[in-house]
Scaffold this motif. Structure first.
Motif, PDB file in Angstrom:
ATOM      1  N   ARG A  18     -28.707   4.916   2.557  1.00  0.00           N
ATOM      2  CA  ARG A  18     -29.476   5.995   3.158  1.00  0.00           C
ATOM      3  C   ARG A  18     -30.704   6.898   2.481  1.00  0.00           C
ATOM      4  NH1 ARG A  18     -25.717   5.881   6.906  1.00  0.00           N
ATOM      5  NH2 ARG A  18     -24.468   7.764   5.638  1.00  0.00           N
ATOM      6  N   ILE A  19     -29.900   7.189   1.156  1.00  0.00           N
ATOM      7  CA  ILE A  19     -30.480   7.954   0.047  1.00  0.00           C
ATOM      8  C   ILE A  19     -30.946   7.876  -0.098  1.00  0.00           C
ATOM      9  CG2 ILE A  19     -29.388   9.238  -2.388  1.00  0.00           C
ATOM     10  CD1 ILE A  19     -26.417   9.805  -0.883  1.00  0.00           C
ATOM     11  N   ALA A  20     -31.400   5.648  -0.711  1.00  0.00           N
ATOM     12  CA  ALA A  20     -32.188   5.796  -1.183  1.00  0.00           C
ATOM     13  C   ALA A  20     -33.755   5.565  -0.173  1.00  0.00           C
ATOM     14  CB  ALA A  20     -31.545   3.888  -1.407  1.00  0.00           C
ATOM     15  N   ASN A  21     -33.265   5.146   0.824  1.00  0.00           N
ATOM     16  CA  ASN A  21     -33.788   5.191   1.757  1.00  0.00           C
ATOM     17  C   ASN A  21     -34.955   6.164   1.877  1.00  0.00           C
ATOM     18  OD1 ASN A  21     -33.739   2.266   2.851  1.00  0.00           O
ATOM     19  ND2 ASN A  21     -32.432   2.180   4.477  1.00  0.00           N
ATOM     20  N   THR A  22     -35.044   7.566   2.046  1.00  0.00           N
ATOM     21  CA  THR A  22     -34.878   8.888   2.089  1.00  0.00           C
ATOM     22  C   THR A  22     -35.181   9.069   0.986  1.00  0.00           C
ATOM     23  OG1 THR A  22     -33.411   9.674   3.326  1.00  0.00           O
ATOM     24  CG2 THR A  22     -34.112  11.781   2.121  1.00  0.00           C
ATOM     25  N   ALA A  35     -32.672   3.133 -10.701  1.00  0.00           N
ATOM     26  CA  ALA A  35     -32.105   3.964 -10.544  1.00  0.00           C
ATOM     27  C   ALA A  35     -30.787   4.042 -10.264  1.00  0.00           C
ATOM     28  CB  ALA A  35     -32.503   5.360 -10.208  1.00  0.00           C
ATOM     29  N   PHE A  36     -31.099   3.500  -9.115  1.00  0.00           N
ATOM     30  CA  PHE A  36     -29.709   2.941  -8.723  1.00  0.00           C
ATOM     31  C   PHE A  36     -28.554   2.066  -9.362  1.00  0.00           C
ATOM     32  CE2 PHE A  36     -30.659   4.773  -5.148  1.00  0.00           C
ATOM     33  CZ  PHE A  36     -28.832   5.352  -4.006  1.00  0.00           C
ATOM     34  N   LEU A  37     -29.300   0.868 -10.023  1.00  0.00           N
ATOM     35  CA  LEU A  37     -28.014  -0.330 -10.659  1.00  0.00           C
ATOM     36  C   LEU A  37     -28.087   0.700 -12.216  1.00  0.00           C
ATOM     37  CD1 LEU A  37     -27.830  -2.980 -11.120  1.00  0.00           C
ATOM     38  CD2 LEU A  37     -29.523  -3.603 -12.667  1.00  0.00           C
ATOM     39  N   TYR A  38     -28.410   1.516 -12.469  1.00  0.00           N
ATOM     40  CA  TYR A  38     -28.574   2.627 -13.951  1.00  0.00           C
ATOM     41  C   TYR A  38     -27.010   3.836 -13.863  1.00  0.00           C
ATOM     42  CZ  TYR A  38     -28.366   6.081 -17.606  1.00  0.00           C
ATOM     43  OH  TYR A  38     -28.181   6.899 -18.472  1.00  0.00           O
ATOM     44  N   GLY A  39     -26.927   3.913 -12.077  1.00  0.00           N
ATOM     45  CA  GLY A  39     -26.425   4.861 -11.810  1.00  0.00           C
ATOM     46  C   GLY A  39     -24.769   3.696 -11.722  1.00  0.00           C
ATOM     47  N   ALA A  40     -24.993   2.807 -11.088  1.00  0.00           N
ATOM     48  CA  ALA A  40     -23.873   1.562 -10.649  1.00  0.00           C
ATOM     49  C   ALA A  40     -23.315   1.639 -12.614  1.00  0.00           C
ATOM     50  CB  ALA A  40     -24.412   0.747 -10.345  1.00  0.00           C
ATOM     51  N   ALA A  41     -23.955   1.175 -13.303  1.00  0.00           N
ATOM     52  CA  ALA A  41     -23.242   1.198 -14.379  1.00  0.00           C
ATOM     53  C   ALA A  41     -22.886   1.973 -14.956  1.00  0.00           C
ATOM     54  CB  ALA A  41     -24.560   0.423 -14.936  1.00  0.00           C
ATOM     55  N   ARG A  42     -23.314   3.383 -14.908  1.00  0.00           N
ATOM     56  CA  ARG A  42     -23.009   4.536 -15.552  1.00  0.00           C
ATOM     57  C   ARG A  42     -21.433   4.986 -14.848  1.00  0.00           C
ATOM     58  NH1 ARG A  42     -23.632   8.001 -20.152  1.00  0.00           N
ATOM     59  NH2 ARG A  42     -23.227   9.729 -19.473  1.00  0.00           N
ATOM     60  N   TYR A  43     -21.099   4.677 -13.806  1.00  0.00           N
ATOM     61  CA  TYR A  43     -20.276   4.662 -12.783  1.00  0.00           C
ATOM     62  C   TYR A  43     -19.019   4.365 -12.936  1.00  0.00           C
ATOM     63  CZ  TYR A  43     -16.802   6.715  -9.539  1.00  0.00           C
ATOM     64  OH  TYR A  43     -16.195   7.457  -9.087  1.00  0.00           O
ATOM     65  N   ASN A  44     -19.270   3.112 -13.422  1.00  0.00           N
ATOM     66  CA  ASN A  44     -17.845   1.587 -13.487  1.00  0.00           C
ATOM     67  C   ASN A  44     -17.629   2.287 -14.825  1.00  0.00           C
ATOM     68  OD1 ASN A  44     -18.007   0.390 -11.235  1.00  0.00           O
ATOM     69  ND2 ASN A  44     -20.176  -0.605 -11.826  1.00  0.00           N
ATOM     70  N   ALA A  45     -18.782   2.529 -15.452  1.00  0.00           N
ATOM     71  CA  ALA A  45     -18.258   2.341 -17.767  1.00  0.00           C
ATOM     72  C   ALA A  45     -17.243   4.280 -17.209  1.00  0.00           C
ATOM     73  CB  ALA A  45     -19.449   2.840 -18.489  1.00  0.00           C
ATOM     74  N   PHE A  46     -17.604   5.158 -16.512  1.00  0.00           N
ATOM     75  CA  PHE A  46     -16.768   5.867 -16.342  1.00  0.00           C
ATOM     76  C   PHE A  46     -15.131   5.392 -16.119  1.00  0.00           C
ATOM     77  CE2 PHE A  46     -14.533   9.000 -13.435  1.00  0.00           C
ATOM     78  CZ  PHE A  46     -13.740   9.459 -14.584  1.00  0.00           C
ATOM     79  N   VAL A  47     -15.502   4.187 -14.743  1.00  0.00           N
ATOM     80  CA  VAL A  47     -14.139   3.711 -14.161  1.00  0.00           C
ATOM     81  C   VAL A  47     -13.709   3.443 -14.703  1.00  0.00           C
ATOM     82  CG1 VAL A  47     -13.349   2.663 -12.205  1.00  0.00           C
ATOM     83  CG2 VAL A  47     -15.619   4.530 -11.611  1.00  0.00           C
ATOM     84  N   ALA A  48     -13.721   2.893 -15.916  1.00  0.00           N
ATOM     85  CA  ALA A  48     -13.151   1.330 -16.242  1.00  0.00           C
ATOM     86  C   ALA A  48     -12.735   2.252 -17.466  1.00  0.00           C
ATOM     87  CB  ALA A  48     -14.504   1.000 -17.323  1.00  0.00           C
ATOM     88  N   LYS A  49     -13.472   3.351 -18.443  1.00  0.00           N
ATOM     89  CA  LYS A  49     -12.951   3.869 -19.409  1.00  0.00           C
ATOM     90  C   LYS A  49     -11.594   4.407 -19.336  1.00  0.00           C
ATOM     91  CE  LYS A  49     -15.751   4.845 -22.757  1.00  0.00           C
ATOM     92  NZ  LYS A  49     -17.119   5.641 -23.906  1.00  0.00           N
ATOM     93  N   ASN A  50     -12.181   5.980 -18.214  1.00  0.00           N
ATOM     94  CA  ASN A  50     -10.523   7.123 -17.664  1.00  0.00           C
ATOM     95  C   ASN A  50     -10.257   6.678 -16.347  1.00  0.00           C
ATOM     96  OD1 ASN A  50     -12.710   9.283 -19.505  1.00  0.00           O
ATOM     97  ND2 ASN A  50     -13.969   7.843 -18.306  1.00  0.00           N
ATOM     98  N   VAL A  51     -10.104   5.128 -15.573  1.00  0.00           N
ATOM     99  CA  VAL A  51      -9.625   6.014 -14.814  1.00  0.00           C
ATOM    100  C   VAL A  51      -8.856   4.297 -14.405  1.00  0.00           C
ATOM    101  CG1 VAL A  51      -9.598   5.518 -11.705  1.00  0.00           C
ATOM    102  CG2 VAL A  51     -11.789   6.752 -12.770  1.00  0.00           C
ATOM    103  N   ILE A  52      -9.350   3.295 -14.680  1.00  0.00           N
ATOM    104  CA  ILE A  52      -8.164   1.940 -15.042  1.00  0.00           C
ATOM    105  C   ILE A  52      -8.243   2.005 -16.383  1.00  0.00           C
ATOM    106  CG2 ILE A  52      -9.356   1.047 -12.794  1.00  0.00           C
ATOM    107  CD1 ILE A  52     -10.823  -1.077 -14.852  1.00  0.00           C
ATOM    108  N   GLU A  53      -8.593   2.530 -17.338  1.00  0.00           N
ATOM    109  CA  GLU A  53      -8.526   2.673 -18.571  1.00  0.00           C
ATOM    110  C   GLU A  53      -8.205   1.194 -18.928  1.00  0.00           C
ATOM    111  OE1 GLU A  53      -5.223   4.682 -19.754  1.00  0.00           O
ATOM    112  OE2 GLU A  53      -6.006   6.399 -19.307  1.00  0.00           O
TER     113      GLU A  53
END
Length: 81
Positions: A18-22, A35-53
């Motif tokens: 919905r955000i994308a459609n808006t 932009a969504f692909l970039y954001g997904a990559a950035r967030y997944n890198a954060f999760v990999a490094k800081n959440v699941i280590e």
């Protein structure tokens, strides 16, 4: 994933869509999808490094690429998309 978890997962994904459609009212879809692909990559890198280590970053990248590839192929095969 049980049906309740699946429904929550799909509802969350739908919020992003919905955000994308808006945004598409003023921004070309070709810009939004990158932009969504970039954001997904950035967030997944954060999760990999800081959440699941994740110690093995390349293994994590391979896992994410495989998951994305499967999801993309499934959506491309969906006649309702």
């Amino acid at each position: 994933m049980d049906s309740t978890e699946t429904e929550k997962f799909v509802r969350l994904a739908d919020r992003f869509i919905r955000i994308a459609n808006t945004a598409n009212a003023k921004i070309p879809a070709t810009d939004i999808h990158m932009a969504f692909l970039y954001g997904a990559a950035r967030y997944n890198a954060f999760v990999a490094k800081n959440v699941i280590e994740a110690e093995d970053h390349e293994a994590f990248v391979t896992e994410m690429v495989a998951a994305y590839t499967e999801m993309l192929r499934n959506h491309l095969a969906d006649p309702n998309v």
